[in-house]
Design a protein around this motif. Sequence first.
Motif, PDB file in Angstrom:
ATOM      1  N   VAL A  13      32.615 -48.833   8.839  1.00 28.92           N
ATOM      2  CA  VAL A  13      31.402 -49.208   9.572  1.00 28.92           C
ATOM      3  C   VAL A  13      31.682 -49.227  11.068  1.00 28.92           C
ATOM      4  O   VAL A  13      30.873 -48.768  11.875  1.00 28.92           O
ATOM      5  CB  VAL A  13      30.879 -50.581   9.100  1.00 28.92           C
ATOM      6  N   ILE A  14      32.864 -49.746  11.433  1.00 27.54           N
ATOM      7  CA  ILE A  14      33.206 -49.788  12.857  1.00 27.54           C
ATOM      8  C   ILE A  14      33.311 -48.368  13.414  1.00 27.54           C
ATOM      9  O   ILE A  14      32.785 -48.062  14.479  1.00 27.54           O
ATOM     10  CB  ILE A  14      34.527 -50.563  13.056  1.00 27.54           C
ATOM     11  N   ASN A 128      30.716 -41.313   6.740  1.00 26.14           N
ATOM     12  CA  ASN A 128      32.031 -40.739   6.433  1.00 26.14           C
ATOM     13  C   ASN A 128      32.661 -40.094   7.649  1.00 26.14           C
ATOM     14  O   ASN A 128      33.422 -39.141   7.534  1.00 26.14           O
ATOM     15  CB  ASN A 128      31.907 -39.676   5.336  1.00 26.14           C
ATOM     16  N   VAL A 129      32.337 -40.572   8.846  1.00 21.64           N
ATOM     17  CA  VAL A 129      32.813 -39.909  10.046  1.00 21.64           C
ATOM     18  C   VAL A 129      34.335 -40.026  10.141  1.00 21.64           C
ATOM     19  O   VAL A 129      34.923 -41.057   9.813  1.00 21.64           O
ATOM     20  CB  VAL A 129      32.115 -40.493  11.294  1.00 21.64           C
ATOM     21  N   GLU A 133      36.219 -36.270  14.290  1.00 22.09           N
ATOM     22  CA  GLU A 133      34.841 -36.089  14.744  1.00 22.09           C
ATOM     23  C   GLU A 133      34.504 -37.056  15.870  1.00 22.09           C
ATOM     24  O   GLU A 133      33.771 -36.726  16.796  1.00 22.09           O
ATOM     25  CB  GLU A 133      33.866 -36.271  13.571  1.00 22.09           C
ATOM     26  N   ILE A 134      35.071 -38.276  15.799  1.00 21.21           N
ATOM     27  CA  ILE A 134      34.835 -39.244  16.868  1.00 21.21           C
ATOM     28  C   ILE A 134      35.436 -38.740  18.169  1.00 21.21           C
ATOM     29  O   ILE A 134      34.811 -38.813  19.225  1.00 21.21           O
ATOM     30  CB  ILE A 134      35.412 -40.626  16.502  1.00 21.21           C
ATOM     31  N   THR A 135      36.649 -38.191  18.080  1.00 23.09           N
ATOM     32  CA  THR A 135      37.271 -37.639  19.279  1.00 23.09           C
ATOM     33  C   THR A 135      36.394 -36.550  19.871  1.00 23.09           C
ATOM     34  O   THR A 135      36.152 -36.501  21.082  1.00 23.09           O
ATOM     35  CB  THR A 135      38.653 -37.035  18.929  1.00 23.09           C
ATOM     36  N   GLN A 192      27.116 -32.957  13.198  1.00 19.32           N
ATOM     37  CA  GLN A 192      28.111 -33.455  12.239  1.00 19.32           C
ATOM     38  C   GLN A 192      27.805 -34.889  11.827  1.00 19.32           C
ATOM     39  O   GLN A 192      28.203 -35.332  10.760  1.00 19.32           O
ATOM     40  CB  GLN A 192      29.494 -33.386  12.863  1.00 19.32           C
ATOM     41  N   LEU A 193      27.103 -35.620  12.703  1.00 14.71           N
ATOM     42  CA  LEU A 193      26.849 -37.022  12.407  1.00 14.71           C
ATOM     43  C   LEU A 193      25.485 -37.266  11.776  1.00 14.71           C
ATOM     44  O   LEU A 193      25.377 -37.985  10.791  1.00 14.71           O
ATOM     45  CB  LEU A 193      26.984 -37.850  13.683  1.00 14.71           C
TER      46      LEU A 193
END
Lengths: 271, 285
Positions: A13-14, A128-129, A133-135, A192-193
């Motif tokens: 979640v974070i 499910n990130v 993908e965050i980077t 992607q998100l």
Amino acid sequence: MDNLFDTLRQDYVIRAMIATLLLCISCATMGVYVVLRKMAFLGDALAHTALPGIVLAYFLKWPLFVGALFADILTALGISWLAKREKIKEDTAVGILFSSMFALGLFFLSGKSVRQDLTHMLFGSIINVTTKEITFMAITTLIVISFLTLIGKELAVTSMTPNYARQIGINPDFIRTLILLVLAITVVSSIQLVGVILTSAMLITPAATAGLFTKRIFPMMLLSTVFAITSGIGGLIITCIYNYPPGVVMVLLATLLFLISFSIKSIFKRS
Amino acid sequence: MPELTIIYDILAYLFPFEFMKISFMQRALLGLLLIAPMAAVMGIQVVNFKMAFFADAIGHSAFTGVALGLILGISPQWTMPAFGLFVGFSIMWSQRKSTLANDTIIGVFFSGVVAFGIAVVSRNSHVARDVQTFLYGDILTITDQDIWFILLLFFILFIFQFFAYNRLMYLGLNSTLAEVHGVKVSVYQFIFAGLLSLVVIFSVWAVGVLLVTALLIIPAASARNFANSSGQMFWYAIIISIVSAILGLFISTISSINTATGATVVLVSFIWYIISAIYARFLGQ
């Protein structure tokens, strides 16, 4: 309630929260220019044309976002080229190019069994990130923010008065192409998100809501970001309680904010 | 319900191929032959009025129409066109009321409506098949009842175009001047938006939501490259759309190709567009 806070402290979640924040910031600020320059259809088209690129990348075993980015940049350049060269209006050019690209994607796809992955691309998966993908999203946000601050003046001038911009030596077409490229990067990382269908919503709706209240660029960006983050984080929390797809709830909240603002505006105008 | 057999017999006579003896192929061909020209003719004004995005938004609302039908327990056959009309008129109304740019309003409505549809569908996993239909179109499963619907719309639309085509063209050129000359601009705009919504909804059936824009715009844009007058544009758009529909359907049934019908139709019309662009560049005036 305790249960909810426990859920919110979970790792995934974070991660989703961080991704949402980044997504909201880059989409909401770029969205202001999309709204001001009347590029809503273009934003939508970019979100859709990423799909054939993804299909191609899937078959060539490239990373999917490379394919998406490639297809988007191609579309962005193609649309400018078509609209300038032929005697057709820009929205027609957008319509032709994006539906043909899509048809091409589907044509290659028919008979193959990758529709599952495609449905995933349509609706996105912020829960499910991955860290990668965050980077990618963080880099995008950095690009967007530096783009908007570094050439902010040029952007504002070309959006408001393209003729004046040309006279003082800024090439509006060049700036426009730059915007399209940054927009393409933003769209690809948001897909992607939150998926193809809802990416354009995150671009347009918060900025449009902000546009109801002000037409000045910087306040509009701030307001737009506030609206986007409210609906983004709100959507994520609601998703943790009820089991809805997160992207969808975010967009519904954003739309709700727009409708409320729209009604308030109408009432105040009358009195 | 009267039978359509005579029309099918004529079609089977005109196209004496083995696969045209199958009844669902006959229905599909008839459906495409009705939908494609309607879309092409409306497309001319869509290009003129810059309504491509509007059409796209209506197309996506078909999805929510299906979802609404599921909640209310009504056949999507009714909720889809009804909801399409509702969204079309809401967009028109808000555009008149607000200071925001037209395309921004469309974008907001569009995504809100789609998000609502997905929210409903995500609760009913068994409608996944309907979603597929919505995305890719399903002309091969069209029923006689659908054909009657489309036939009715076909006649209404062409009667409207017969009276309104020139006026709509005038409107597209200069709406203020048209108003001065006694054309009821807002009435025409609303009727046009209503008809366009219905055509788009039926086109979603034929080629899927993602390709509706193509079915509307590409024949009109190619016709523009060939034609010298707005009257010629009308007929060229119809011819191009019909030829692409027939070729697309036939190519998609060839067993070694076997692709999605809607996508094939659109690709054939895109080839038309390329030909027309080359023609306009090298042979046109």
